[in-house]
Design a protein around this motif. Structure first.
Motif, PDB file in Angstrom:
ATOM      1  N   GLU A  51       6.492   4.570  -1.173  1.00 55.38           N
ATOM      2  CA  GLU A  51       5.777   5.658  -1.024  1.00 55.38           C
ATOM      3  C   GLU A  51       5.575   5.734   0.590  1.00 55.38           C
ATOM      4  OE1 GLU A  51       1.925   4.456  -3.166  1.00 55.38           O
ATOM      5  OE2 GLU A  51       2.991   4.993  -4.929  1.00 55.38           O
ATOM      6  N   GLU A  90      -6.852   6.955  -3.890  1.00 54.65           N
ATOM      7  CA  GLU A  90      -5.446   7.754  -4.449  1.00 54.65           C
ATOM      8  C   GLU A  90      -4.302   7.551  -3.077  1.00 54.65           C
ATOM      9  OE1 GLU A  90      -4.592   9.032  -7.129  1.00 54.65           O
ATOM     10  OE2 GLU A  90      -6.458   9.294  -7.897  1.00 54.65           O
ATOM     11  N   ARG A  98       5.801   9.047 -12.896  1.00 56.11           N
ATOM     12  CA  ARG A  98       6.621  10.067 -11.704  1.00 56.11           C
ATOM     13  C   ARG A  98       7.730  10.372 -12.477  1.00 56.11           C
ATOM     14  NH1 ARG A  98       4.841   6.579  -6.676  1.00 56.11           N
ATOM     15  NH2 ARG A  98       2.631   7.379  -6.554  1.00 56.11           N
ATOM     16  N   GLY A 113       1.468  -1.131 -11.506  1.00 61.95           N
ATOM     17  CA  GLY A 113       3.117  -1.295 -11.104  1.00 61.95           C
ATOM     18  C   GLY A 113       4.188  -0.671 -11.659  1.00 61.95           C
ATOM     19  N   SER A 139       4.294   0.731  -3.275  1.00 62.01           N
ATOM     20  CA  SER A 139       3.839   1.022  -1.860  1.00 62.01           C
ATOM     21  C   SER A 139       4.946   1.128  -0.973  1.00 62.01           C
ATOM     22  CB  SER A 139       2.880  -0.285  -1.785  1.00 62.01           C
ATOM     23  OG  SER A 139       1.966  -0.489  -2.487  1.00 62.01           O
ATOM     24  N   SER A 162      -2.489  -3.044  -6.982  1.00 62.49           N
ATOM     25  CA  SER A 162      -3.671  -3.201  -8.098  1.00 62.49           C
ATOM     26  C   SER A 162      -3.874  -4.336  -8.559  1.00 62.49           C
ATOM     27  CB  SER A 162      -3.019  -2.095  -9.050  1.00 62.49           C
ATOM     28  OG  SER A 162      -1.714  -2.596  -9.530  1.00 62.49           O
ATOM     29  N   VAL A 164      -9.043  -1.358   1.267  1.00 61.19           N
ATOM     30  CA  VAL A 164      -9.349  -1.513   0.044  1.00 61.19           C
ATOM     31  C   VAL A 164      -9.331  -3.045  -0.570  1.00 61.19           C
ATOM     32  CG1 VAL A 164      -8.771  -0.665  -2.284  1.00 61.19           C
ATOM     33  CG2 VAL A 164      -8.001   0.728  -0.262  1.00 61.19           C
TER      34      VAL A 164
HETATM   35  N1  UDP Z   1      -2.523   2.563  -6.425  1.00 60.40           N
HETATM   36  C1  UDP Z   1      -3.509   3.424  -5.691  1.00 60.40           C
HETATM   37  N2  UDP Z   1      -4.580   3.092  -5.376  1.00 60.40           N
HETATM   38  C2  UDP Z   1      -5.212   1.858  -5.606  1.00 60.40           C
HETATM   39  C3  UDP Z   1      -4.339   0.974  -5.768  1.00 60.40           C
HETATM   40  C4  UDP Z   1      -3.049   1.097  -6.117  1.00 60.40           C
HETATM   41  O1  UDP Z   1      -2.912   4.929  -5.973  1.00 60.40           O
HETATM   42  O2  UDP Z   1      -6.412   1.751  -5.242  1.00 60.40           O
HETATM   43  C5  UDP Z   1      -1.026   2.436  -6.537  1.00 60.40           C
HETATM   44  C6  UDP Z   1      -0.001   2.740  -5.375  1.00 60.40           C
HETATM   45  O3  UDP Z   1       0.110   3.906  -4.801  1.00 60.40           O
HETATM   46  C7  UDP Z   1       0.973   2.469  -6.088  1.00 60.40           C
HETATM   47  C8  UDP Z   1       0.628   1.341  -7.418  1.00 60.40           C
HETATM   48  O4  UDP Z   1      -0.741   1.809  -7.607  1.00 60.40           O
HETATM   49  O5  UDP Z   1       1.603   3.270  -6.678  1.00 60.40           O
HETATM   50  C9  UDP Z   1       0.802   0.291  -7.310  1.00 60.40           C
HETATM   51  O6  UDP Z   1       1.857  -0.399  -7.250  1.00 60.40           O
HETATM   52  P1  UDP Z   1       2.827  -1.549  -6.174  1.00 60.40           P
HETATM   53  O7  UDP Z   1       4.072  -1.648  -6.802  1.00 60.40           O
HETATM   54  O8  UDP Z   1       2.840  -1.039  -4.544  1.00 60.40           O
HETATM   55  O9  UDP Z   1       1.706  -2.802  -6.396  1.00 60.40           O
HETATM   56  P2  UDP Z   1       1.228  -3.554  -7.680  1.00 60.40           P
HETATM   57  O10 UDP Z   1      -0.310  -3.141  -7.955  1.00 60.40           O
HETATM   58  O11 UDP Z   1       1.976  -3.548  -8.833  1.00 60.40           O
HETATM   59  O12 UDP Z   1       0.954  -5.005  -7.135  1.00 60.40           O
END
Ligand code: UDP
Ligand code: UDP
Ligand code: UDP
Length: 469
Positions: A375, A351, A33, A26, A372, A287, A313
């Protein structure tokens, strides 16, 4: 910092920015990016990305190696953390969250970066963009190097403002009867939306935020992966000095542009290709959030009851390397058999950007991690918000207010309630059938596009940051 641009009669030195993320996907994703945006022809910066080694999760290692392989113009500066003298200073029972533990390890090693940053040349370093989670220590280092410092927020403007105010808040005596707290210049925050650790001042997460929040004033600005339209009230309140007089300006430069080449490699992407437009609900909690096995079964039950197509997922551990569970054991082979025509369950990295960009996706059940949310905003995907930890309830509030989603307030924090399949199923049906929400989410996508397009609010702020120093 200054930059050379095509058409500039007077050639100026190229800016060289060092980016310093802390631990966890995260935190890493928005930095990657940002690095790619700064190095792009639009910005023309020289970029050094500090990669803390070794990362906590396999996902971070993978993202880093893919990124450096596809962005050879970006300078990789590996930063090897010293090995702790004892295996662990904590007893097993009160072992902290591995990502928080890493926040502390990185913070306490920041001074070791001094010679590495001082020796950067071609051209010499002109600014540091660092994670809020290292603000206190990087502040000292930036001072020693006489280097302008920007703090990078990995959360919403709303939650960042709350963190900035945390040193001045006394929360220990607050009870659930105090229904909300009032922060200067900001909409009040319901007590129930505050991360539970905030009520314990010496909790590792709370103490770390309080410490770093005290070192914001010397930064030149706070970079936000957000955009003016999305969080206008909060951004305006901070930038007119109503929240805290000493807080540097919020600089909204999001939603960040994806930086990965589109690879149609995953079988889930091929599966999505075969589904009708806007028919699939995507379910993911980021994640590092693992639901209990009981809650996973209820969620499976809800998805099946909803009758909707789904891409789900699953995670059963905080750190991906610890995953052992087998899908069959977790859900039962009869569930997988019954739902295989309608849904796909993954227990690996997907992805997510490509999933959310896919025309088959019509809704997103999300924990509202800030990446998330941004996105989903970028692709106009409606969210059923199920915040579980930390900043996520405030992020869910922002999501709902912008018209990007609906927030299940009564579902509670992670582990607080067992939300039953029946209710989950009903809400998923509502999400997928809500035409008004879909229109509102498309409006958010349009506003996001206006912000990052040439001449848009975020693009202007980004170019100003580069030009003005
Ligand atoms: N992500 C991904 N695939 C996965 C899990 C996470 O691409 O299987 C990416 C998601 O697109 C985002 C980031 O990992 O960019 C997770 O960040 P977020 O702030 O949403 O949640 P965190 O994982 O920090 O709780
Ligand atoms: N754009 C941008 N950053 C992005 C994506 C798009 O600045 O990450 C701008 C860009 O100026 C481009 C326009 O939006 O000309 C259209 O984008 P895109 O090709 O992605 O259109 P879409 O596929 O969304 O219709
Ligand atoms: N969090 C927590 N316990 C956990 C995992 C996460 O409390 O086991 C919460 C924490 O309270 C924090 C939130 O997750 O507010 C996000 O943490 P972080 O600042 O690392 O941001 P993220 O990784 O979600 O971008």
């Amino acid at each position: 910092m200054s930059m050379s641009r095509i058409g500039d009669s007077q050639k100026r030195a190229v800016a060289h920015v060092a980016l310093f993320p802390s631990a966890g996907i995260g935190h890493l994703v928005p930095f990657l990016r940002l690095a790619a945006m700064l190095a792009s022809p639009n910005c023309q910066c020289r970029v050094t990305l500090i990669a803390v080694q070794p990362p906590v999760s396999a996902a971070e290692s993978n993202e880093l190696s893919t990124f450096f392989a596809s962005h050879p113009q970006i300078n990789q500066l590996d930063f090897h953390l010293p090995i702790p003298s004892s295996p662990s200073e904590f007893a097993d029972a009160d072992k902290p969250d591995p990502f928080f533990a890493r926040f502390l390890a990185i913070s306490s090693s920041v001074h070791l970066l001094h010679p590495l940053l001082a020796s950067l040349s071609t051209p010499p370093l002109s600014a540091i963009f660092a994670d809020f989670a290292v603000a206190a220590d990087i502040n000292r280092l930036a001072d020693e190097l006489s280097m302008p410092l920007y703090i990078v927020s990995t959360t919403s403007a709303r939650f960042f403002s709350l963190m900035a105010c945390l040193p001045d808040l006394i929360l220990e005596s607050k009870s659930s009867e105090d229904s909300s707290i009032q922060l200067p210049g900001l909409a009040s925050v319901p007590i129930s939306s505050l991360p539970p650790p905030f009520f314990t001042p010496d909790h590792i997460f709370t103490a770390h935020i309080r410490l770093n929040a005290q070192f914001l004033s010397k930064a030149k600005g706070i970079l936000l992966n957000s955009f003016d339209w999305f969080e206008s009230e909060t951004i305006a309140a901070v930038n007119t000095g109503k929240v805290l007089a000493h807080l540097p300006p919020f600089l909204p430069i999001g939603p960040y542009e994806p930086c990965k080449a589109v690879v149609k490699a995953g079988s889930y992407l091929q599966w999505l290709d075969g589904q009708p437009n806007e028919s699939v609900v995507y379910v993911s909690f980021g994640s590092r959030t693992a639901l209990s096995k009981e809650q996973i079964r209820e969620l499976g039950n809800g998805l099946e009851r909803s009758g909707c197509r789904f891409l789900w997922v699953i995670k059963t551990t905080k750190v991906d390397k610890d995953e052992r569970e087998d899908l069959q054991d977790l859900l039962g082979s009869s569930f997988l058999e019954r739902t295989k025509k309608k849904g796909l369950v993954c227990k690996a990295w997907v992805e997510q950007e490509q999933v959310l960009a896919h025309p088959a996706i019509g809704g997103f059940v999300s924990h509202c991690g800030w990446n998330s949310v941004t996105e989903a905003a970028r692709y106009g995907v409606p969210i059923l918000a199920w915040p579980l930890n930390g900043d996520q309830k405030l992020n869910a509030e922002v999501t709902e207010k912008a018209g990007l989603g609906v927030w299940m307030r009564h579902w509670g924090w992670l582990g607080e309630n067992l939300v039953k399949g029946e209710e989950i199923g009903d809400q998923i049906v509502e999400l997928m059938q809500d035409k008004t929400l879909r229109i509102k989410a498309k409006k958010v996508k349009e506003e996001a596009r206006k912000a990052y397009e040439v001449g848009g609010s975020s693009k202007k702020v980004l170019l100003e940051i580069i030009e003005n120093h």
